[in-house]
Design a protein around this motif. Structure first.
Motif, PDB file in Angstrom:
ATOM      1  N   PRO A  64       0.523  -1.234   0.269  1.00 37.05           N
ATOM      2  CA  PRO A  64      -0.347  -0.062  -0.033  1.00 37.05           C
ATOM      3  C   PRO A  64       0.723   1.286  -0.043  1.00 37.05           C
ATOM      4  O   PRO A  64       0.530   2.359  -0.690  1.00 37.05           O
ATOM      5  CB  PRO A  64      -0.979  -0.482   1.254  1.00 37.05           C
ATOM      6  N   ASP A  65       1.581   1.311   0.754  1.00 37.77           N
ATOM      7  CA  ASP A  65       2.820   2.540   0.516  1.00 37.77           C
ATOM      8  C   ASP A  65       3.260   3.024  -0.592  1.00 37.77           C
ATOM      9  O   ASP A  65       3.442   4.035  -0.954  1.00 37.77           O
ATOM     10  CB  ASP A  65       4.302   1.912   1.299  1.00 37.77           C
ATOM     11  N   ILE A  66       3.373   1.739  -2.301  1.00 35.61           N
ATOM     12  CA  ILE A  66       4.262   2.239  -3.524  1.00 35.61           C
ATOM     13  C   ILE A  66       2.598   2.437  -3.841  1.00 35.61           C
ATOM     14  O   ILE A  66       2.371   3.762  -4.604  1.00 35.61           O
ATOM     15  CB  ILE A  66       4.671   0.556  -3.623  1.00 35.61           C
ATOM     16  N   LEU A  67       1.949   1.883  -3.700  1.00 34.55           N
ATOM     17  CA  LEU A  67       0.060   2.346  -4.141  1.00 34.55           C
ATOM     18  C   LEU A  67       0.056   3.825  -4.301  1.00 34.55           C
ATOM     19  O   LEU A  67      -0.587   4.407  -4.840  1.00 34.55           O
ATOM     20  CB  LEU A  67      -0.567   1.533  -4.739  1.00 34.55           C
ATOM     21  N   SER A  68       0.712   3.949  -2.768  1.00 38.43           N
ATOM     22  CA  SER A  68      -0.111   5.610  -2.424  1.00 38.43           C
ATOM     23  C   SER A  68       1.185   6.803  -2.432  1.00 38.43           C
ATOM     24  O   SER A  68       0.943   8.163  -2.377  1.00 38.43           O
ATOM     25  CB  SER A  68      -0.177   5.468  -0.906  1.00 38.43           C
ATOM     26  N   LEU A  69       2.444   6.251  -3.580  1.00 37.54           N
ATOM     27  CA  LEU A  69       3.192   7.005  -4.376  1.00 37.54           C
ATOM     28  C   LEU A  69       2.293   8.307  -4.506  1.00 37.54           C
ATOM     29  O   LEU A  69       2.026   8.203  -5.483  1.00 37.54           O
ATOM     30  CB  LEU A  69       4.228   6.388  -3.931  1.00 37.54           C
ATOM     31  N   SER A  70       2.245   9.524  -4.039  1.00 34.26           N
ATOM     32  CA  SER A  70       2.044  10.657  -5.375  1.00 34.26           C
ATOM     33  C   SER A  70       3.132  10.980  -6.056  1.00 34.26           C
ATOM     34  O   SER A  70       4.304  10.274  -5.833  1.00 34.26           O
ATOM     35  CB  SER A  70       1.483  11.903  -4.443  1.00 34.26           C
ATOM     36  N   LYS A  71       2.980  11.670  -7.296  1.00 33.21           N
ATOM     37  CA  LYS A  71       4.060  11.969  -8.290  1.00 33.21           C
ATOM     38  C   LYS A  71       5.310  13.083  -7.937  1.00 33.21           C
ATOM     39  O   LYS A  71       6.445  12.576  -7.357  1.00 33.21           O
ATOM     40  CB  LYS A  71       3.910  12.733  -8.820  1.00 33.21           C
ATOM     41  N   LYS A  72       5.065  14.082  -6.234  1.00 32.66           N
ATOM     42  CA  LYS A  72       6.085  14.195  -5.449  1.00 32.66           C
ATOM     43  C   LYS A  72       6.636  13.587  -5.060  1.00 32.66           C
ATOM     44  O   LYS A  72       8.326  13.044  -4.998  1.00 32.66           O
ATOM     45  CB  LYS A  72       5.746  15.403  -4.892  1.00 32.66           C
ATOM     46  N   ASP A  73       5.949  12.027  -4.250  1.00 36.27           N
ATOM     47  CA  ASP A  73       7.246  11.515  -3.178  1.00 36.27           C
ATOM     48  C   ASP A  73       7.521  10.585  -4.296  1.00 36.27           C
ATOM     49  O   ASP A  73       8.811  10.547  -3.930  1.00 36.27           O
ATOM     50  CB  ASP A  73       5.760   9.942  -3.016  1.00 36.27           C
ATOM     51  N   TRP A  74       7.286  10.388  -5.770  1.00 41.79           N
ATOM     52  CA  TRP A  74       8.619   9.418  -6.233  1.00 41.79           C
ATOM     53  C   TRP A  74       9.669  10.568  -6.683  1.00 41.79           C
ATOM     54  O   TRP A  74      10.832   9.898  -6.628  1.00 41.79           O
ATOM     55  CB  TRP A  74       7.941   9.270  -8.339  1.00 41.79           C
ATOM     56  N   PHE A  75       9.761  11.988  -7.068  1.00 41.54           N
ATOM     57  CA  PHE A  75      11.083  12.786  -7.080  1.00 41.54           C
ATOM     58  C   PHE A  75      11.594  13.004  -6.425  1.00 41.54           C
ATOM     59  O   PHE A  75      12.606  13.142  -6.468  1.00 41.54           O
ATOM     60  CB  PHE A  75      10.409  13.272  -8.205  1.00 41.54           C
ATOM     61  N   GLU A  76      11.195  13.034  -4.603  1.00 40.95           N
ATOM     62  CA  GLU A  76      12.025  13.075  -3.805  1.00 40.95           C
ATOM     63  C   GLU A  76      12.879  12.172  -2.631  1.00 40.95           C
ATOM     64  O   GLU A  76      13.119  12.124  -2.202  1.00 40.95           O
ATOM     65  CB  GLU A  76      11.061  14.076  -2.899  1.00 40.95           C
ATOM     66  N   MET A  77      12.194  10.540  -4.245  1.00 36.45           N
ATOM     67  CA  MET A  77      12.445   9.250  -3.073  1.00 36.45           C
ATOM     68  C   MET A  77      14.486   9.481  -3.149  1.00 36.45           C
ATOM     69  O   MET A  77      14.513   9.936  -3.980  1.00 36.45           O
ATOM     70  CB  MET A  77      12.004   8.998  -3.653  1.00 36.45           C
ATOM     71  N   ASP A  78      14.305   9.229  -1.442  1.00 32.33           N
ATOM     72  CA  ASP A  78      16.083   8.745  -1.101  1.00 32.33           C
ATOM     73  C   ASP A  78      16.059   7.494  -1.584  1.00 32.33           C
ATOM     74  O   ASP A  78      15.228   6.221  -1.473  1.00 32.33           O
ATOM     75  CB  ASP A  78      16.313   9.656  -0.321  1.00 32.33           C
ATOM     76  N   ALA A  79      17.589   7.147  -1.669  1.00 31.11           N
ATOM     77  CA  ALA A  79      18.120   5.695  -1.967  1.00 31.11           C
ATOM     78  C   ALA A  79      17.644   5.246  -0.397  1.00 31.11           C
ATOM     79  O   ALA A  79      17.464   3.672  -0.645  1.00 31.11           O
ATOM     80  CB  ALA A  79      19.591   5.875  -1.578  1.00 31.11           C
ATOM     81  N   HIS A  80      17.636   5.408   0.638  1.00 33.98           N
ATOM     82  CA  HIS A  80      16.826   4.586   1.953  1.00 33.98           C
ATOM     83  C   HIS A  80      15.487   4.153   1.999  1.00 33.98           C
ATOM     84  O   HIS A  80      14.964   2.774   1.557  1.00 33.98           O
ATOM     85  CB  HIS A  80      16.866   5.793   3.064  1.00 33.98           C
TER      86      HIS A  80
END
Length: 310
Positions: free
Chosen positions: A266-282
């Motif tokens: 569910p954490d993957i499906l709820s990722l927003s566009k902003k979340d994707w582009f701000e994702m870090d390695a951790h």
């Protein structure tokens, strides 16, 4: 216990379904003579791009008896992975559905090894090996020979009930069995929606895909920079691509799977566009630790995201 070949085969098919597989069929291990010219032509045209492993072990791809010594039978299984829910943000980079849950390689192999153990315990002693997209096996060809479906114009296996959102696996054993003798009809007819819908024109002819032009190739297999001429053609795909499957009429009525391991994170499906582009390695490591997405690594995912953003 002296069982007939037909009885042995039916017991295996029944057990495969008990283990959770949606389809199971059995083909005799032999030389794929009808595939030879098609496959070698595909290689000659360099449709495999940087996937150099595709040009290796050609003899084993065409004859599994060279892959696993004394192989007599190929048990082919299929497992539906069509999800009940998809990504929530319509503007978020799109992830291929097969990567929503746990990496299928482990799930399929675990079930196939359980099937092998059952055969040894209940049917007869046999030697065998389980595979799930993990060896030089032309699995779509073997699935067709085992009677699980037909090869669609996008080169994927299609089944009237399950469509094409299926994982395939093979169990190669040295036990003779009763083999499928009926050819599954081709129900594509005059439809060519997959060909028309491919944004990179990777489906160059019915049943022929130029892998080096496929979005899945660019976002997963390619290690270097994505060619500039592909700019604007990815339709927001960041890892893999389902376009040719999404448009297929045979996938309209597919029911969602019930495999616990494939349930979307569910954490993957709820990722927003902003979340994707701000994702870090951790975050990448935490979100995709059990997913096939880890194959591209964080560096590869960032490259894909940057390509979509530029």
């Amino acid at each position: 216990m002296n069982l007939s070949l037909a009885t042995k085969s039916q017991l295996i098919i029944d057990k495969a379904k008990e283990l959770g597989f949606d389809l199971c069929g059995i083909a005799e291990a032999d030389f794929l003579s009808e595939e030879k010219d098609r496959f070698t032509d595909w290689l000659d045209k360099d449709y495999y791009g940087e996937m150099g492993y595709m040009a290796n072990n050609i003899d084993k791809r065409l004859d599994p008896r060279l892959l696993v010594e004394n192989t007599k039978s190929i048990i082919v299984v299929a497992l539906n992975y069509f999800p009940e829910h998809t990504q929530k943000d319509p503007d978020a980079p799109v992830l291929a559905k097969y990567a929503y849950g746990k990496d299928y390689h482990f799930v399929i192999k675990e079930k196939l090894n359980a099937l092998l153990a059952y055969i040894n315990e209940e049917i007869g002693e046999t030697q065998g090996r389980a595979f799930a997209d993990s060896a030089p096996i032309l699995e779509h060809a073997w699935a067709r020979k085992a009677g699980l479906g037909w090869i669609g114009k996008n080169s994927l296996l299609l089944n009237r009930k399950l469509g094409s959102f299926m994982f395939l696996g093979e169990l190669l054993i040295d036990m003779p069995l009763e083999y499928n003798s009926e050819s599954y009809p081709d129900f594509c007819g005059g439809c060519n929606r997959c060909i028309r819908s491919c944004p990179t024109s990777a489906i160059v002819a019915p049943n022929v895909v130029n892998g080096s032009k496929c979005i899945s190739y660019f976002t997963i297999e390619l290690k270097g920079d994505i060619p500039e001429e592909m700019k604007g053609k990815f339709e927001n795909r960041v890892f893999g691509c389902d376009i040719c499957q999404d448009v297929c009429p045979w996938n309209r009525m597919v029911k969602p799977h019930s495999v616990e391991a494939f349930k979307p994170n569910p954490d993957i499906l709820s990722l927003s566009k902003k979340d994707w582009f701000e994702m870090d390695a951790h975050q990448f490591g935490s979100l995709f630790k059990n997913s096939a997405v880890k194959r591209t690594k964080f560096k590869g995912l960032k490259r894909n995201l940057n390509f979509l953003e530029e």
